[in-house]
Design an enzyme around this catalytic site. Structure first.
Site, PDB file in Angstrom:
ATOM      1  N   GLY A 143      52.298  36.112  38.353  1.00 13.24           N
ATOM      2  CA  GLY A 143      53.061  37.325  38.601  1.00 13.24           C
ATOM      3  C   GLY A 143      54.229  37.017  39.523  1.00 13.24           C
ATOM      4  N   LEU A 144      53.954  36.178  40.504  1.00 17.08           N
ATOM      5  CA  LEU A 144      54.979  35.801  41.467  1.00 17.08           C
ATOM      6  C   LEU A 144      56.087  35.021  40.775  1.00 17.08           C
ATOM      7  CD1 LEU A 144      54.974  36.191  44.575  1.00 17.08           C
ATOM      8  CD2 LEU A 144      54.489  33.750  44.715  1.00 17.08           C
ATOM      9  N   ASP A 184      26.785  52.401  11.271  1.00 16.09           N
ATOM     10  CA  ASP A 184      26.326  51.906  12.569  1.00 16.09           C
ATOM     11  C   ASP A 184      26.125  50.395  12.585  1.00 16.09           C
ATOM     12  OD1 ASP A 184      26.363  54.607  12.952  1.00 16.09           O
ATOM     13  OD2 ASP A 184      24.351  54.769  13.797  1.00 16.09           O
ATOM     14  N   ASP A 233      48.261  27.256  52.310  1.00 11.29           N
ATOM     15  CA  ASP A 233      48.876  27.697  51.063  1.00 11.29           C
ATOM     16  C   ASP A 233      48.488  29.136  50.716  1.00 11.29           C
ATOM     17  OD1 ASP A 233      50.224  26.909  48.466  1.00 11.29           O
ATOM     18  OD2 ASP A 233      48.281  27.639  47.748  1.00 11.29           O
TER      19      ASP A 233
HETATM   20  S1  SF4 Z   1      30.155  58.508  11.013  1.00 15.86           S
HETATM   21 FE1  SF4 Z   1      29.519  57.901  13.073  1.00 15.86          FE
HETATM   22  S2  SF4 Z   1      27.303  58.046  13.012  1.00 15.86           S
HETATM   23 FE2  SF4 Z   1      27.995  58.034  10.894  1.00 15.86          FE
HETATM   24  S3  SF4 Z   1      27.901  55.911  10.259  1.00 15.86           S
HETATM   25 FE3  SF4 Z   1      29.958  56.292  10.988  1.00 15.86          FE
HETATM   26  S4  SF4 Z   1      29.864  55.704  13.146  1.00 15.86           S
HETATM   27 FE4  SF4 Z   1      27.774  55.952  12.484  1.00 15.86          FE
END
Ligand code: SF4
Ligand code: SF4
Lengths: 418, 536
Positions: free
Chosen positions: B427-428, B36, B292
């Protein structure tokens, strides 16, 4: 070994989890799909680590658990079946489906092996369903690849044929080059795991000699050994020296005459050293600190010290497998500080104290260190770059020389404008 | 269980991180596994922050689960407090820790720390990032204000108190965060704008606020709710408990900025502002009026983003640039209601979805000439060969520009004019290059500033046309039963004359028409017939 100082530390870590390896595995096997069974965090991790290149139909995704999946495992199983069936109906080109476990799926004890078994029964071989864990409570960053490859081993056909098996994902071009060189050395048959098509699995058996291309494949190696293969001990193919020793280990195992090997590898070495020399000039005497992340830290440190003349301040690794690293540790200079595990705050304290010229670290830490006037290199870039083999040694060195060179450029500019 | 290939919003604890990282003096202890920690890179890479987010992750592992994880959490809490000595401590958990129920918030409250400790519980399996940011901001404000001896100020609050107190009126700007869209520049722009009207900015939060600043929130005359996704819950609470009114107009665009100023003046009981101010201060009205800009008339635009920016963009497109809004939507369920209302006013049905493939399909169906969206719509638009400007998070590092580029206020309107019209012009140009592709002056390989887009586009088209002519790749069951009509070279040539951004739609319509009319071969006449058929 014995000359290195092996230290251990624990505390808050700053390392990706094994899910991250899906980023390169899905590119290696375009006929495979990686389905993480996890949370929105898992989905967000992979897309953030992959950067922003998302394709119309990506080959990875997350079955995101919701409140009611947590309420009852029976329902979660049913739900997962539904998600898999929908997915396979929409993506008929998928040949192998990897169910990838995450922290949430493991904490609620969702047994993906059972799910895979059941699905394999239902799908009757049309699609093969495998499972492994990429969870952060079990695995770090590159370890996810170990899990995926290990899951493939039981599907590999048996064979007693004498062959060389390269294990670990490398850039396709680099792999082709290495295979070509092994051919020139006279090794009869060379195959790789993972294959480029998930169904195109190499065989394994008593005649198989395995060279690991990556240092994080402990479980896969053990599994291959159980199938009768011999795991060759060698440094990893990073840098000219390491790559040479690595190739020589294979040549020796196949009984190839040493002078023949030398006639082929020696010119490559001469060329590599020549290509390396400008970078060596820039890197020699510079001090490098490697934060733990990819498991490539020890082989890289060995290369940067022995071939580029860098001083090693600290070499961090998420975990240390001494058997696997033995040949590498032997080549490290006396008293190298190898730090297993991490306490990210204390480690950063040491970085600040030591003020190395270059720090190898994750993306979360790079800009903050740069802001403290410490040059950095992202470890994830090393995973995505073609760095294996003698011919790539200079490119590998260049990756480390560039941030230093850039610093010089910018500093000179500033001086000019003052 | 829901299959997700890509997600617009992160998990709710990433929202909490946005609040903690936006502020000074706040530290967040997050009970979470090591992976995480990826969330740090959102701040250090996308925002290019030179500081780590002030977050300590407990990074527990499987082997810890057998033991005392609560002790582990306490160890991290103690260490984090000692090391960072924050003025306020946020404590929470990510999806995995939610399952093991250590209750880090209550653990922390029992540890005798001498700073405010705010535990935040964010249901990771039902909520997302913006909700998490909103909830965290609200909990933090509430937690910090409740540490104050409660004055009975709630009842007596008057937004016109500045008059009797002999000072300038003062307001709080609530909602700007890191990883929000151009928040920092919006604040600068609004501070300037309010100052011109004799209004002081009292506290800006959460961005760059300290916990002590949150204590001062009730001393302002009113709150400006800049980004409802983040700040509305807090504004409502301050209204309920302190009697502070808050403004509801988000000042993005000339019309909305004018409405915003009027709302503020009215709430503060100030004389109404000059209604002509926008035309004097912003260039957008004149640029839009200038001859314009005639070519902008009726440009078909598809809008998708967070609620705040999508609604604002629809109003600007419709009322200030003379575009035709052909699609409007948001990924934010919390903002579904106002977005639906805005869409209804434009005669559209809002698209509320967090499935980017559904958004891409709606985009293709609407055949717009310009897409205003998030980082993901830029990708989709690129695949479809349609110009795009990014107006909302989630964003890419390139959407955090070095230059000053607010969205709010008069200057914000200027920035919007430039950044929307620019891709249209390109784009034009691309289209013109396409048209002259066969002229001898045209050197192959010469490309406009769109660079590789030209190449991409023709590739996509090829794929599309293959998909369209190959019945087996069509998902539509009934169309695969009939044989697809064949495009004659003459028909293809006619189709090639049609601007690329509507070509896909014309191709589909023509085939549909051909099938209905029972004609097997599509030549140039069929293309014209189909055109007339669908126009009628
Ligand atoms: S598996 Fe999912 S919850 Fe576990 S560390 Fe990796 S991202 Fe985070
Ligand atoms: S550079 Fe363009 S194509 Fe690449 S990720 Fe960014 S927006 Fe997408």
């Amino acid at each position: 070994m014995g000359s290195t100082t092996l230290l251990k530390e624990s505390g808050p870590r700053e390392v990706f989890c094994g899910l991250t390896s899906i980023v390169w595995l899905h590119r290696r096997m375009p006929d495979a799909f990686f389905l993480v069974v996890g949370s929105r965090t898992c989905a967000h991790l992979i897309q953030s680590a992959a950067g922003v290149m998302i394709f119309a139909e990506p080959r990875f995704g997350t079955a995101i658990l919701e409140e009611r999946d947590l309420a009852g495992l029976a329902d979660a199983h049913e739900e997962l079946d539904r998600v898999v069936n929908d997915l396979l109906a929409r993506r008929p080109e998928i040949r192998t489906l990897f169910l990838v476990g995450s922290c949430p799926s493991e904490v609620i004890k969702l047994d993906l092996a059972r799910v895979a078994e059941r699905l394999n029964g239902q799908l009757q071989g049309g699609v093969r369903v495998l499972n492994y864990s990429g969870s952060g409570i079990e695995t770090t960053f590159t370890q996810g690849e170990d899990g995926a490859l290990k899951a493939m081993v039981p599907l590999m056909p048996n064979s007693n044929e004498a062959q060389l098996l390269l294990v670990g994902t490398m850039a396709n071009a680099v792999e082709d080059r290495l295979k070509h060189l092994f051919e020139r050395l006279g090794i009869p048959s060379v195959s790789s795991l993972p294959p480029r098509q998930s169904t195109d699995l190499p065989s394994v058996g008593p005649g198989t000699r395995v060279l690991l291309t990556q240092p994080y494949l402990t479980d896969t190696a053990r599994e291959l050994k159980d199938r009768g293969a011999e795991i060759l001990q060698a440094p990893f193919p990073l840098g000219a020296e390491g790559s040479r020793l690595w190739m020589e280990a294979a040549a020796k195992a196949f009984g190839i005459n040493g002078s023949h090997v030398a006639t082929i590898l020696e010119p490559l070495m001469v060329r590599a050293q020549k290509a390396l020399s400008p970078y060596k000039e820039q890197l020699a005497g510079k001090r490098i600190f490697l934060m733990p992340e990819s498991q490539l830290e020890i082989p890289l440190a060995r290369f940067l010290h022995r071939e580029c003349g860098m001083e090693l301040v600290e070499v961090g690794v998420p975990y240390l497998n001494r058997d696997m690293m033995q040949s590498e540790l032997e080549l490290l200079p006396h008293n190298t500080q190898v730090m297993e595990g991490q306490h990210v705050e204390k480690q950063l304290d040491r970085v600040r104290e030591q003020r190395p010229d270059l720090v190898v670290c994750g993306m979360g830490l790079a800009n903050p260190l740069e802001a403290e006037e410490i040059a950095t290199k992202w470890s994830i870039e090393l995973i995505f770059s073609p760095i294996h083999g003698i011919d790539q040694a200079a490119d590998l060195a260049e990756l480390f020389a560039r941030p230093l060179h850039r610093r010089d450029l910018l500093n000179n500019q500033l001086l000019v404008s003052v | 269980m829901e299959l997700t290939l890509w997600t617009y919003e992160g998990p709710p604890h990433v929202g909490a991180m946005r609040i903690a990282s936006s502020m000074e003096g706040v530290h967040y202890v997050l009970h979470a596994p090591q992976g995480d920690t990826y969330a740090d890179l959102l701040f250090t890479m996308i925002e290019r922050r030179g500081r780590r987010p002030p977050v300590t992750y407990t990074t527990f592992q499987a082997r810890d689960l057998g033991g005392d994880t609560a002790e582990l959490v306490k160890g991290h809490l103690r260490e984090a407090v000692e090391r960072f000595n924050p003025e306020a401590l946020l404590v929470g958990e990510s999806c995995t820790a939610e399952l093991i129920q250590d209750q880090p918030g209550s653990l922390a409250s029992g540890m005798g720390f001498n700073m405010p400790v705010v535990g935040i519980e964010l249901p990771a399996y039902s909520k997302k990032e913006n909700w998490g940011a909103s909830e965290t901001f609200y909990q933090l404000v509430r937690g910090i204000l409740s540490k104050q001896p409660s004055e009975e100020s709630g009842v007596s609050h008057s937004p016109a108190a500045w008059k009797s107190e002999g000072r300038r009126p003062r307001v709080n700007l609530l909602g700007p965060t890191l990883l929000g869209f151009r928040c920092r520049d919006d604040i600068l722009e609004l501070e300037k704008l309010l100052n011109q009207h004799g209004i002081d900015v009292h506290v800006v939060a959460p961005l760059e606020a300290r916990p002590a600043d949150l204590m001062r929130l009730p001393n302002a005359d009113l709150n400006v709710c800049l980004y409802p996704e983040i700040a509305e819950a807090t504004c409502l609470w301050l209204e309920r408990n302190y009697g502070m009114p808050f403004s509801k107009t988000v000042p993005i665009g000339v019309g909305a900025t004018k409405d915003f100023l009027e709302e503020l003046h009215q709430l503060l009981e100030m004389p109404a502002p000059n209604p002509g101010e926008g035309a004097e201060q912003s260039k957008l009205p004149w640029y839009s009026q200038s001859v314009d800009s005639n070519y902008l008339t009726g440009k078909r635009v598809f809008i998708f983003g967070d609620g705040t920016h999508a609604i604002a963009a629809a109003r600007i497109a419709d009322q200030e640039l003379g575009f035709k809004v052909v699609g409007l939507g948001t990924y934010s369920r919390e903002m579904a209601r106002p977005v639906r209302a805005a869409a209804k006013e434009l005669g559209l049905e809002a698209l509320i979805s967090d499935d980017y493939l559904a958004v891409e399909a709606a985009m293709a169906e609407a055949a717009p000439e310009l897409v205003l969206g998030t980082q993901m719509e830029r990708h989709s638009a690129k695949r479809l060969g349609i110009p795009c400007a990014v107006i909302s998070t989630p964003m890419h590092v390139q959407d955090v520009p070095a230059r000053y580029s607010p969205q709010m206020g008069w200057e914000g309107a200027n920035v919007i004019f430039d950044s929307w019209v620019h891709p249209l012009m390109m784009g034009l140009e691309e289209h013109l290059i396409g048209m002259f592709r066969h002229d001898f002056e045209f050197v192959d390989g010469h490309q406009s500033h769109l660079g590789h887009l030209g190449g991409h586009q023709s590739q996509t088209e090829q794929q599309q046309s293959q998909a369209a002519t190959n019945p087996s790749t069509q998902s539509n069951a009934d169309s695969s039963s009939e044989e697809s009509p064949l495009w004659t070279p003459e028909g293809e040539a006619e189709l090639a004359k049609i601007p690329f951004f509507v070509r896909g739609k014309v191709r589909r319509n023509t085939e549909k028409y051909a099938r209905q009319a029972g004609c097997r071969r599509i030549d140039s006449e069929t293309v014209y017939d189909a055109k007339v058929h669908f126009r009628a």
